[in-house]
Design an enzyme around this catalytic site. Structure first.
Site, PDB file in Angstrom:
ATOM      1  CG  ASN A  19      -4.689  16.053   0.003  1.00  0.00           C
ATOM      2  OD1 ASN A  19      -4.184  15.397   0.903  1.00  0.00           O
ATOM      3  ND2 ASN A  19      -5.988  16.097  -0.203  1.00  0.00           N
ATOM      4  CB  THR A  55      -2.590  13.400   4.699  1.00  0.00           C
ATOM      5  OG1 THR A  55      -2.898  12.233   3.948  1.00  0.00           O
ATOM      6  CG2 THR A  55      -1.110  13.391   5.050  1.00  0.00           C
ATOM      7  CE  LYS A  89       4.597   7.545  -2.475  1.00  0.00           C
ATOM      8  NZ  LYS A  89       3.790   8.123  -1.386  1.00  0.00           N
ATOM      9  CE  LYS A 116       4.036   7.609   5.753  1.00  0.00           C
ATOM     10  NZ  LYS A 116       3.693   8.589   4.707  1.00  0.00           N
ATOM     11  CB  SER A 168      -5.594   4.607   2.076  1.00  0.00           C
ATOM     12  OG  SER A 168      -5.479   5.734   1.252  1.00  0.00           O
ATOM     13  CD  GLN A 171       3.276   4.561   2.193  1.00  0.00           C
ATOM     14  OE1 GLN A 171       3.783   5.433   1.522  1.00  0.00           O
ATOM     15  NE2 GLN A 171       2.173   4.752   2.891  1.00  0.00           N
ATOM     16  N   GLY A 173      -3.183   8.104  -4.083  1.00  0.00           N
ATOM     17  CA  GLY A 173      -2.640   9.370  -4.593  1.00  0.00           C
ATOM     18  C   GLY A 173      -1.344   9.756  -3.899  1.00  0.00           C
ATOM     19  CG  ASP A 174       2.920  10.974  -3.096  1.00  0.00           C
ATOM     20  OD1 ASP A 174       2.797  11.030  -1.865  1.00  0.00           O
ATOM     21  OD2 ASP A 174       3.950  11.357  -3.667  1.00  0.00           O
ATOM     22  CE  LYS A 189      -4.074   1.929   0.553  1.00  0.00           C
ATOM     23  NZ  LYS A 189      -3.793   2.523  -0.783  1.00  0.00           N
TER      24      LYS A 189
HETATM   25  P1  NDP Z   1       0.211  17.943  -3.783  1.00  0.00           P
HETATM   26  O1  NDP Z   1       0.681  17.631  -5.152  1.00  0.00           O
HETATM   27  O2  NDP Z   1      -1.232  18.112  -3.526  1.00  0.00           O
HETATM   28  O3  NDP Z   1       0.962  19.245  -3.221  1.00  0.00           O
HETATM   29  C1  NDP Z   1       2.350  19.320  -3.185  1.00  0.00           C
HETATM   30  C2  NDP Z   1       2.722  20.721  -2.741  1.00  0.00           C
HETATM   31  O4  NDP Z   1       4.138  20.772  -2.560  1.00  0.00           O
HETATM   32  C3  NDP Z   1       2.399  21.779  -3.770  1.00  0.00           C
HETATM   33  O5  NDP Z   1       2.134  22.985  -3.107  1.00  0.00           O
HETATM   34  C4  NDP Z   1       3.692  21.872  -4.562  1.00  0.00           C
HETATM   35  O6  NDP Z   1       3.869  23.123  -5.216  1.00  0.00           O
HETATM   36  C5  NDP Z   1       4.718  21.702  -3.482  1.00  0.00           C
HETATM   37  N1  NDP Z   1       5.936  21.135  -4.039  1.00  0.00           N
HETATM   38  C6  NDP Z   1       6.071  19.973  -4.749  1.00  0.00           C
HETATM   39  N2  NDP Z   1       7.340  19.777  -5.125  1.00  0.00           N
HETATM   40  C7  NDP Z   1       8.029  20.837  -4.647  1.00  0.00           C
HETATM   41  C8  NDP Z   1       9.382  21.216  -4.690  1.00  0.00           C
HETATM   42  N3  NDP Z   1      10.289  20.478  -5.309  1.00  0.00           N
HETATM   43  N4  NDP Z   1       9.736  22.376  -4.052  1.00  0.00           N
HETATM   44  C9  NDP Z   1       8.816  23.137  -3.410  1.00  0.00           C
HETATM   45  N5  NDP Z   1       7.511  22.826  -3.345  1.00  0.00           N
HETATM   46  C10 NDP Z   1       7.124  21.689  -3.936  1.00  0.00           C
HETATM   47  O7  NDP Z   1       0.824  16.773  -2.857  1.00  0.00           O
HETATM   48  P2  NDP Z   1       0.351  16.308  -1.414  1.00  0.00           P
HETATM   49  O8  NDP Z   1      -0.105  17.469  -0.619  1.00  0.00           O
HETATM   50  O9  NDP Z   1      -0.512  15.140  -1.578  1.00  0.00           O
HETATM   51  O10 NDP Z   1       1.740  15.748  -0.825  1.00  0.00           O
HETATM   52  C11 NDP Z   1       2.681  16.592  -0.150  1.00  0.00           C
HETATM   53  C12 NDP Z   1       3.649  15.723   0.622  1.00  0.00           C
HETATM   54  O11 NDP Z   1       2.931  14.919   1.566  1.00  0.00           O
HETATM   55  C13 NDP Z   1       4.466  14.739  -0.205  1.00  0.00           C
HETATM   56  O12 NDP Z   1       5.722  14.551   0.422  1.00  0.00           O
HETATM   57  C14 NDP Z   1       3.657  13.454  -0.081  1.00  0.00           C
HETATM   58  O13 NDP Z   1       4.454  12.307  -0.301  1.00  0.00           O
HETATM   59  C15 NDP Z   1       3.232  13.554   1.358  1.00  0.00           C
HETATM   60  N6  NDP Z   1       2.075  12.757   1.733  1.00  0.00           N
HETATM   61  C16 NDP Z   1       0.878  12.892   1.083  1.00  0.00           C
HETATM   62  C17 NDP Z   1      -0.203  12.151   1.489  1.00  0.00           C
HETATM   63  C18 NDP Z   1      -1.555  12.343   0.892  1.00  0.00           C
HETATM   64  O14 NDP Z   1      -2.501  11.725   1.394  1.00  0.00           O
HETATM   65  N7  NDP Z   1      -1.722  13.199  -0.109  1.00  0.00           N
HETATM   66  C19 NDP Z   1      -0.080  11.128   2.536  1.00  0.00           C
HETATM   67  C20 NDP Z   1       1.197  11.139   3.211  1.00  0.00           C
HETATM   68  C21 NDP Z   1       2.225  11.903   2.786  1.00  0.00           C
HETATM   69  P3  NDP Z   1       3.621  23.219  -6.795  1.00  0.00           P
HETATM   70  O15 NDP Z   1       2.161  23.268  -6.981  1.00  0.00           O
HETATM   71  O16 NDP Z   1       4.334  24.456  -7.185  1.00  0.00           O
HETATM   72  O17 NDP Z   1       4.260  21.979  -7.391  1.00  0.00           O
END
Ligand code: NDP
Length: 444
Positions: free
Chosen positions: A240, A209, A126, A114, A376, A111, A165-166, A90
């Site tokens: 997200n 999250t 992943k 976690k 999830s 993961q 998603g991610d 997962k």
């Molecule tokens: P999203 O794609 O919804 O958002 C990512 C955010 O981070 C955006 O604001 C993006 O900006 C910014 N970002 C991405 N890459 C970079 C970078 N290289 N430098 C600066 N800013 C960056 O992703 P999520 O919110 O889903 O995920 C965010 C983090 O949380 C990740 O590490 C993910 O693995 C982790 N996570 C997510 C979960 C989930 O349920 N969604 C669960 C557990 C962990 P921009 O729009 O400019 O790219």
């Protein structure tokens, strides 16, 4: 040389050019050193650590698709099925140009622990691709998702591997992938989580999250005699995790003053307007430069800088290695109380060490952001019983899971003499269950 150091050295040698994976392995193995060194010969004989750091399976494939100009594009797809000792693999699918095998392996490895920490029966995996959904039309995104799933569907299933998603994979992408899986396999099953509510998704998964991060943070502060209400919070990211972290923090009475994206960051001294943030990011898929149109008194700054703002709680929610040593130094100098990771591994090792050595309450992502994968798993339960729970039911379970998870991590750290070191606590607590299951299942 100790067994742990030997394996770390082997990982670096056998997986060249995968620095994020090396970093994740080093962090975990360093933390569980006390457990391994208590019975080193046994673990060495069982090659337990070699089995832990080698994925059960890693799949890499070509993803051809046609863009709106009729040009064929080729991306690379990945799925790393890391460890299935405690349940089906997962973990999410990341769509971002920075994706490569090393990044997917670091995420898959993290993961495992976690997922174990959630207390639910899910193994670690992943996947993703170097495809960038940003700036693509819906048709192009669909073409990519269908091609990606055409290959991936051979390896996943509701009882084998359940992606989610991610970064870059939101409701739209999950929808296209689910549709293609169903068409190819002829199965309507819970093969993906993060699905839309009309076709098997779970209420509260979108929020999970970010909400889970705040339930964890609230419990962490509470058990140290502090209350999140009235605190100032800095958040990075505006996706997200960041959005729903900001929403829950605000609901709990804190004031969130920053959000960011990969171009810049916003400072809003009056507290981030969540409705405006959602409108910009979720509805219009626009950039944060727009925020000023909704809140004229706010400031927009190009580049990095979120961590220069004085706060009590810092929640990095964007991406890996976004909080560096110099950021940690500023946060400490500004009197931060807690840093809790919403993203996966957003804090560099040097920054983590600095925060820990300065007595900051530091919660690693594998514990603090586990609410997403936990929910999830609740979506998988609902799919299996072909029922949908209410938002309140899911949210209540999520909160219980995060509070329990916090105490589990706190206890593990204490048991091994590392009180308040939640990095060690999370890694040990996650590892113990996986270890037990791996030993029970023999040499597989
Ligand atoms: P999203 O794609 O919804 O958002 C990512 C955010 O981070 C955006 O604001 C993006 O900006 C910014 N970002 C991405 N890459 C970079 C970078 N290289 N430098 C600066 N800013 C960056 O992703 P999520 O919110 O889903 O995920 C965010 C983090 O949380 C990740 O590490 C993910 O693995 C982790 N996570 C997510 C979960 C989930 O349920 N969604 C669960 C557990 C962990 P921009 O729009 O400019 O790219």
């Amino acid at each position: 040389m100790s067994y742990v150091d030997e394996v770390i050295e082997q990982v670096v040698k056998q997986n060249p050019a995968e620095p994020e994976f090396h970093q994740a392995v080093k962090e975990v193995l360093d933390s569980i050193r006390v457990v391994i060194e208590a019975d080193e010969e046994k673990f060495r004989k069982e090659a337990l650590l070699e089995r832990l750091v080698n994925p059960e399976r890693q799949i890499k494939f070509r993803v051809p698709w046609v863009d709106d100009n009729g040009q064929v594009q080729v991306n690379t797809g990945y799925r790393v099925q890391f460890n299935s000792a405690i349940g089906p693999y997962k973990g999410g699918l990341r769509l971002h140009p920075s994706v490569n095998l090393g990044i997917i392996k670091f995420l898959g490895f993290e993961q495992i622990f976690k997922n174990s920490l959630t207390g639910l029966p899910i193994g670690g995996g992943k996947g993703g691709s170097d495809f960038d959904p940003k700036g693509k039309s819906d048709r192009e995104v669909m073409a990519f998702c269908q091609s990606f799933m055409t290959e991936l569907c051979k390896y996943i299933g509701a009882d084998t591997d359940v992606p989610a998603g991610d970064i870059g994979t939101g409701a739209r992408e999950i929808g296209y992938m689910f549709g293609q899986y169903k068409r190819l396999r002829g199965l309507f099953e819970g093969v993906l989580t993060g699905k839309g509510l009309t076709y098997g998704g779970s209420l509260a998964r979108t929020e999970a999250t970010g909400y889970g991060l705040l339930y964890f943070t609230e419990e962490l502060l509470k058990s140290h005699g502090k209350d999140i209400a009235g605190m100032t919070v800095c958040i990075s990211g505006s996706g997200n995790v960041a959005t729903y972290a900001a929403q829950k923090a605000t609901q709990l009475g804190a004031k969130v003053v920053t959000v960011s994206d990969s171009n810049g960051w916003v400072y809003d001294a009056d507290g981030i307007d969540i409705a405006a943030l959602k409108e910009i990011k979720e509805v219009r898929r626009a950039r944060l430069t727009e925020y000023k149109n909704y809140r004229p008194n706010s400031e927009y700054h190009e580049g990095r800088g979120v961590w220069t703002v004085k706060c009590d709680v810092a929640l990095p929610c964007a991406t890996q290695n976004e909080l560096h040593l110099e950021d940690a130094k500023i946060l400490v100098a500004n009197g931060v109380t807690a840093v809790c990771e919403g993203a996966n591994m957003p804090t560099t090792l040097e920054a983590t060490e600095y925060l820990l050595s300065n007595g900051i309450l530091f919660a690693p992502g594998k514990a603090a952001n586990a609410g997403g994968v936990a929910t999830s798993a609740l979506e998988m339960s609902q799919n299996s019983e072909r029922l949908s729970w209410t938002f309140e039911e899911v949210d209540t379970k999520l909160k219980q899971i995060m509070v329990h998870l916090y105490h589990n991590v706190e206890d593990a750290a204490k048991r091994y003499g590392f009180e308040d070191n939640f990095v060690v606590g999370a890694n040990i607590a996650g590892f113990e269950k996986v270890l037990d299951a791996m030993l029970a299942q023999g040499i597989v």
